[in-house]
Write a protein that holds these residues in place. Sequence first.
Motif, PDB file in Angstrom:
ATOM      1  N   ARG A  99       0.821  -1.221   0.000  1.00  0.00           N
ATOM      2  CA  ARG A  99       0.000   0.000   0.000  1.00  0.00           C
ATOM      3  C   ARG A  99       0.847   1.259   0.000  1.00  0.00           C
ATOM      4  NH1 ARG A  99      -4.942  -0.161   4.067  1.00  0.00           N
ATOM      5  NH2 ARG A  99      -4.933   2.032   3.541  1.00  0.00           N
ATOM      6  N   SER A 100       1.895   1.267   0.833  1.00  0.00           N
ATOM      7  CA  SER A 100       2.765   2.459   0.840  1.00  0.00           C
ATOM      8  C   SER A 100       3.903   2.313  -0.176  1.00  0.00           C
ATOM      9  CB  SER A 100       3.310   2.723   2.240  1.00  0.00           C
ATOM     10  OG  SER A 100       3.858   1.559   2.798  1.00  0.00           O
ATOM     11  N   ARG A 131      11.450   3.015  -2.438  1.00  0.00           N
ATOM     12  CA  ARG A 131      10.135   3.672  -2.457  1.00  0.00           C
ATOM     13  C   ARG A 131       9.530   3.451  -3.846  1.00  0.00           C
ATOM     14  NH1 ARG A 131       9.801   6.457   2.110  1.00  0.00           N
ATOM     15  NH2 ARG A 131      11.730   7.235   3.018  1.00  0.00           N
TER      16      ARG A 131
END
Length: 176
Positions: free
Chosen positions: A84-85, A130
Amino acid sequence: MSATRRLFFALEIPAAIQQQILHWRAQQFPQETGRPVAAANLHMTLAFLGEVGSKKQQALTTLAGRIRQPGFALTLDDAGHWPRSRVVWLGTRRAPRGLLQLASLLRAQAERSGCPQGTRPFHPHVTLWRHAQSLVKLPAPGFSWRWEVENFALYESLFEQGRTRYRALERWPLTQ
Ligand code: 3AM
């Protein structure tokens, strides 16, 4: 209105270990995994503070300076992916009591000083990637980095020339 800074408390990763992690990451993950975090930006967040004015920063650093607890050994021997992140991280299979105590104290102080900490529990981690792909093959177990944590730091998050950079503003020793 006075200027604010984007701040957080974190543990630094020793420079030699940052380099070892970078080397391992390059061997273990394909480049398309996501956006790699730069070696100097590898850290373990303890409490995110958000945009903070100088008065609140002063209050938070005064409280941080009153913390008295011994250091602890930290081992990074776990890895995970939060789809999700979109973060791929390194963590610890057994979080030392001192780490949980320090994070809990800093988060409570932050909350009381007007920096909401949300409801999600603290999950100690070092972000490696990320904007990760939705499917990430995690490295086989067997990796491990261990060091003695002797201080914690207040970091500023800066966005310069299209890049995020973290700068330690102040450090406090872990001593009783
Ligand atoms: O790299 P990690 O996961 O340790 O994700 C941000 C980063 O954590 C986190 O603070 C660290 C330094 O930027 N962060 C950013 N915005 C946040 C928010 N609104 C946040 N953490 C909690 N709430």
